[in-house]
Enzyme design. Sequence first.
Site, mmCIF file in Angstrom:
data_model
loop_
_atom_site.group_PDB
_atom_site.id
_atom_site.type_symbol
_atom_site.label_atom_id
_atom_site.label_comp_id
_atom_site.label_asym_id
_atom_site.label_seq_id
_atom_site.Cartn_x
_atom_site.Cartn_y
_atom_site.Cartn_z
ATOM 1 N N ASN A 1 -59.625 3.829 18.563
ATOM 2 C CA ASN A 1 -58.301 3.515 18.089
ATOM 3 C C ASN A 1 -57.177 4.626 17.622
ATOM 4 O OD1 ASN A 1 -59.080 0.777 17.444
ATOM 5 N ND2 ASN A 1 -60.470 1.776 15.789
ATOM 6 N N ASP B 1 -59.943 11.682 11.958
ATOM 7 C CA ASP B 1 -60.327 11.095 10.633
ATOM 8 C C ASP B 1 -60.803 12.320 9.808
ATOM 9 O OD1 ASP B 1 -59.876 8.406 11.804
ATOM 10 O OD2 ASP B 1 -61.823 8.784 12.822
ATOM 11 N N ASP C 1 -60.075 17.245 15.087
ATOM 12 C CA ASP C 1 -60.544 15.927 14.748
ATOM 13 C C ASP C 1 -59.625 15.132 14.204
ATOM 14 O OD1 ASP C 1 -62.379 13.948 14.326
ATOM 15 O OD2 ASP C 1 -62.943 14.470 12.368
#
Length: 270
Positions: free
Chosen positions: A167, A42, A40
């Site tokens: 993003n 974040d 992952d």
Amino acid sequence: MTEKTEKSEKTAQSGTAGGSEGAEKSELGLPRGIKACLFDLDGVVTRTAVVHAAAWKETFDAFLREREGEGFRPFDAVTDYDEYVDGRPRADGVRTFLASRGIELPEGDPGDPPDAATVHGVGNRKNELLLERIRTGGVEAYDSTLRYLRAVRAHGLRTAIVSSSANCRDVLRAIDAEDLFDVRIDGVVAAERGLPGKPRPDTFLAAARDLGVTAEEAAVFEDALAGMDAGRAGGFGYVVGVDRVGQSEALYAHGADVVVEDLAVLGDAE
């Protein structure tokens, strides 16, 4: 006290990784059969989870204040964030949190303006605030994760980034880490392929397929409860919970095989 709780407390106290009972581990702290690692973004690779939580809080508090007045119940950037939005695609986070407050909005369109009272409008407002915070504060990586990524690749394992963020590529470029991943499955790719997001396992499974490995041959690295659910649902060979906020017990309950506060704990990341 449950076995999982005992294990989480021992991990937190000793700073060492636990894991599947009796499983032989490599120098990387992973079972020997693991051939690929799925990360992952974040909260695992970058220190942006707190920025996401702040952007969500600003977004939802403004929405609730306008809808309910000054007596509204604010969005909690810890409990509400962990339960309803962390790790989920943006629109799913909007739907899930608002449903917890008994609120339903029209879907709208992905191009809705950030002031539109639609699921996509609220999500676009959050993204606008997030990008503003990133532009003004920059993006910071966890150096220990980058070292671990390099060690993983040096040992011949393949790597993928799996994120709900649209993003993701820009963030990886900002921390000069795009070349550390063989495969990228992010919000943009998921939309193109029609992949449902976490807690469904589809994005992680797609990353494993793109890397040419089975789910059983892949390890998932996640800090979000939705990511733990995805790892468990996908039948992955090893699920590592990264505890940045003191939720090791919840990470275990949602499917982690091991919980660590930092990937440096796992092994050969010098």
